[in-house]
Design a protein around this motif. Structure first.
Motif, PDB file in Angstrom:
ATOM      1  N   TRP A 201      43.832  80.543 -17.352  1.00 46.86           N
ATOM      2  CA  TRP A 201      42.414  80.683 -16.997  1.00 46.86           C
ATOM      3  C   TRP A 201      42.175  80.472 -15.502  1.00 46.86           C
ATOM      4  O   TRP A 201      41.054  80.216 -15.078  1.00 46.86           O
ATOM      5  N   GLU A 226      39.431  87.727 -18.161  1.00 47.94           N
ATOM      6  CA  GLU A 226      37.988  87.891 -18.022  1.00 47.94           C
ATOM      7  C   GLU A 226      37.313  86.567 -17.705  1.00 47.94           C
ATOM      8  O   GLU A 226      36.438  86.490 -16.826  1.00 47.94           O
ATOM      9  N   TRP A 227      37.704  85.512 -18.420  1.00 43.57           N
ATOM     10  CA  TRP A 227      37.119  84.192 -18.167  1.00 43.57           C
ATOM     11  C   TRP A 227      37.452  83.722 -16.758  1.00 43.57           C
ATOM     12  O   TRP A 227      36.583  83.222 -16.025  1.00 43.57           O
ATOM     13  N   GLN A 229      38.441  85.428 -13.996  1.00 46.21           N
ATOM     14  CA  GLN A 229      37.832  86.186 -12.905  1.00 46.21           C
ATOM     15  C   GLN A 229      36.342  85.869 -12.785  1.00 46.21           C
ATOM     16  O   GLN A 229      35.813  85.787 -11.675  1.00 46.21           O
ATOM     17  N   GLN A 230      35.683  85.651 -13.925  1.00 46.64           N
ATOM     18  CA  GLN A 230      34.268  85.274 -13.869  1.00 46.64           C
ATOM     19  C   GLN A 230      34.100  83.905 -13.222  1.00 46.64           C
ATOM     20  O   GLN A 230      33.142  83.675 -12.464  1.00 46.64           O
ATOM     21  N   ALA A 231      35.031  82.981 -13.497  1.00 47.15           N
ATOM     22  CA  ALA A 231      34.975  81.666 -12.855  1.00 47.15           C
ATOM     23  C   ALA A 231      35.167  81.781 -11.352  1.00 47.15           C
ATOM     24  O   ALA A 231      34.518  81.064 -10.569  1.00 47.15           O
ATOM     25  N   VAL A 233      34.256  84.314  -9.537  1.00 48.64           N
ATOM     26  CA  VAL A 233      32.976  84.833  -9.042  1.00 48.64           C
ATOM     27  C   VAL A 233      31.917  83.742  -9.037  1.00 48.64           C
ATOM     28  O   VAL A 233      31.208  83.536  -8.027  1.00 48.64           O
ATOM     29  N   ASP A 234      31.799  83.019 -10.139  1.00 45.87           N
ATOM     30  CA  ASP A 234      30.765  81.995 -10.267  1.00 45.87           C
ATOM     31  C   ASP A 234      30.917  80.892  -9.231  1.00 45.87           C
ATOM     32  O   ASP A 234      29.916  80.302  -8.793  1.00 45.87           O
ATOM     33  N   THR A 238      35.567  84.728  -4.364  1.00 43.21           N
ATOM     34  CA  THR A 238      36.122  86.084  -4.384  1.00 43.21           C
ATOM     35  C   THR A 238      36.800  86.484  -3.077  1.00 43.21           C
ATOM     36  O   THR A 238      37.626  87.399  -3.070  1.00 43.21           O
TER      37      THR A 238
END
Length: 420
Positions: A201, A226-227, A229-231, A233-234, A238
């Motif tokens: 993750w 997915e989890w 990459q979203q972390a 970004v959040d 990036t």
């Protein structure tokens, strides 16, 4: 039925066995024990004597471990481990067993839905450790549910051994310390480039990105990618961090300052170690660093393939070997020099302890998320593995290496440069 079970496990029981027919065996005042609840459980036990049959009955809800919460059956398993010594019955004993149990229980039945196919039936997914088959078995274990993993692993979403700075440290502090240690061992600094293969993750990716390192992580698990990459970004990372859903063998970039592999080697296959470590060497620049973090056996002579329970319910196609084998395979790769190895066996026992605590604390939500059978499976698996680390059946090693420059001076410090 309790007496039949007693014959299967052998020895003088220190645990209590009860069964659905009202029978019992073992000391009446025993704190820990087994309760065989259904005839189906009997079928599981006699058609697959050993840990596989026990796991089938337990996951299906046909067998109870008495003495602990199902999210953390560690103490019960410890007590059982001294008693459960399955032996193959003699022909005479088998005939008596059939008479006692009934021939109908020796007809195999479908295992619980959580069970993976046996090795010989996985060829439909490709040869062992082919890209397609690796993708399938990784998905089996890691694409359970991101929410379930959040409940078990905690805030760090890190599914590898933590490194505890002291006995009082929390799981989150220990996971942060693990990433700090790996970051320091790899001599990373702002502006460097890191490749983290089997990144899960994205914990190592985010740790490095927060410190100005350009970190690329790859994982075969779609849900992990997915989890993660979203972390990234959040958390506004990036510029420095990226996580891809990809086989590590498909990474095209090279010239990294460091490569980390944290918990991937167990899935590689011992026969593939030469290619695996050659890949890592080819991805780093001259003078770059490589760190391999993996579960190991305490010696190098036993078979590498996992037993039936781990292979069917936890890590299909998983293989373990000793740290000596890992080191020798790394040393056999041209221009790779092994610098340091370290064993974190006790730390993994503590990590598993804390994961089990999380599962117990979040039991109702975990069951709602993945079902009681899967939640029971995870409690059993983690507690059993903790016993394995406690008893030195398995270990956890870091192996640190560098890529030697051809004909150039070694620029590394004379002594280790990191804090323990």
């Amino acid at each position: 039925m309790a007496n039949v079970f007693e014959k299967l496990v052998g020895g003088d029981l220190q645990i209590r066995i009860t069964a659905y027919d009202g029978s019992s065996a073992g000391p009446e005042d025993a704190r820990y024990g087994l309760n065989l609840k259904t005839p189906r459980g009997t079928t599981y036990l006699v058609t697959a004597p050993g840990d596989l049959g026990l796991a089938r009955a337990y996951v299906a809800g046909d067998l109870e471990l008495i003495g602990n919460h199902p999210g953390d059956p560690y103490e019960t398993l410890q007590a059982l481990a001294g008693d459960l010594k399955f032996t193959r019955p003699s022909p005479l004993e088998m005939a008596q067993l059939v008479r006692d149990v009934g021939v109908e229980h020796f007809k195999p039945i479908a295992p619980p839905p959580q069970e993976s196919l046996p090795r010989w039936r996985r060829f439909a997914e490709g040869f062992r450790h082919s890209k397609d088959r690796d993708a399938e078995v990784i998905s089996y274990h890691y694409d359970v549910s991101n929410r379930f993993y959040e409940l078990v692993l905690g805030e760090s979403m890190t599914y590898t051994c933590a490194v505890y700075p002291n006995l009082e440290a929390t799981l989150e502090e220990a996971q942060e310390n693990k990433y700090r240690l790996i970051f320091d061992k790899l001599r990373l600094k702002p502006g460097d480039r890191l490749l983290d293969i089997g990144c899960g993750w994205g914990g190592m990716v985010r740790y490095a990105a927060k410190r100005g390192v350009h970190a690329l992580g790859v994982t075969l698990s779609k849900e992990q990618a997915e989890w993660a990459q979203q972390a990234v970004v959040d958390q506004g990372l990036t510029e420095f961090g990226e996580v891809r859903h990809s086989d590590y063998r498909d990474v095209k970039e090279s010239g990294f300052d460091a490569v980390s592999s944290i918990g991937l080697t167990e899935h590689i296959g011992v026969a593939n170690y030469p290619d695996y470590f050659t890949f890592m060497r080819d991805k780093v620049r001259d003078g770059g660093m490589i760190l391999n973090h993996s579960i190991t056996r305490p010696e190098n002579s036993t078979r590498s393939k996992a037993g039936p329970f781990i292979d069917r319910y936890v890590f299909p196609d998983g293989e373990l070997t000793g740290s000596g084998t890992i080191i020798s395979k790394m040393q056999n790769v041209k221009n790779l020099e092994v610098l340091h190895e370290e064993n974190f066996r006790s730390h993994y026992a503590m990590t598993l302890r804390d994961w089990n605590k999380n599962l117990v604390a979040n039991w109702d939500e975990a069951v709602a998320e993945v079902g009681e059978g899967t939640a029971r499976l995870w409690g059993l698996y983690m507690a059993g593995c903790r016993i394995g680390f406690d008893r030195n059946i398995v270990q956890l090693h870091h192996v640190l290496a560098t890529k030697l420059p051809d004909g150039q001076e070694d620029l590394l410090p004379l002594r280790p440069w990191w804090q323990p």
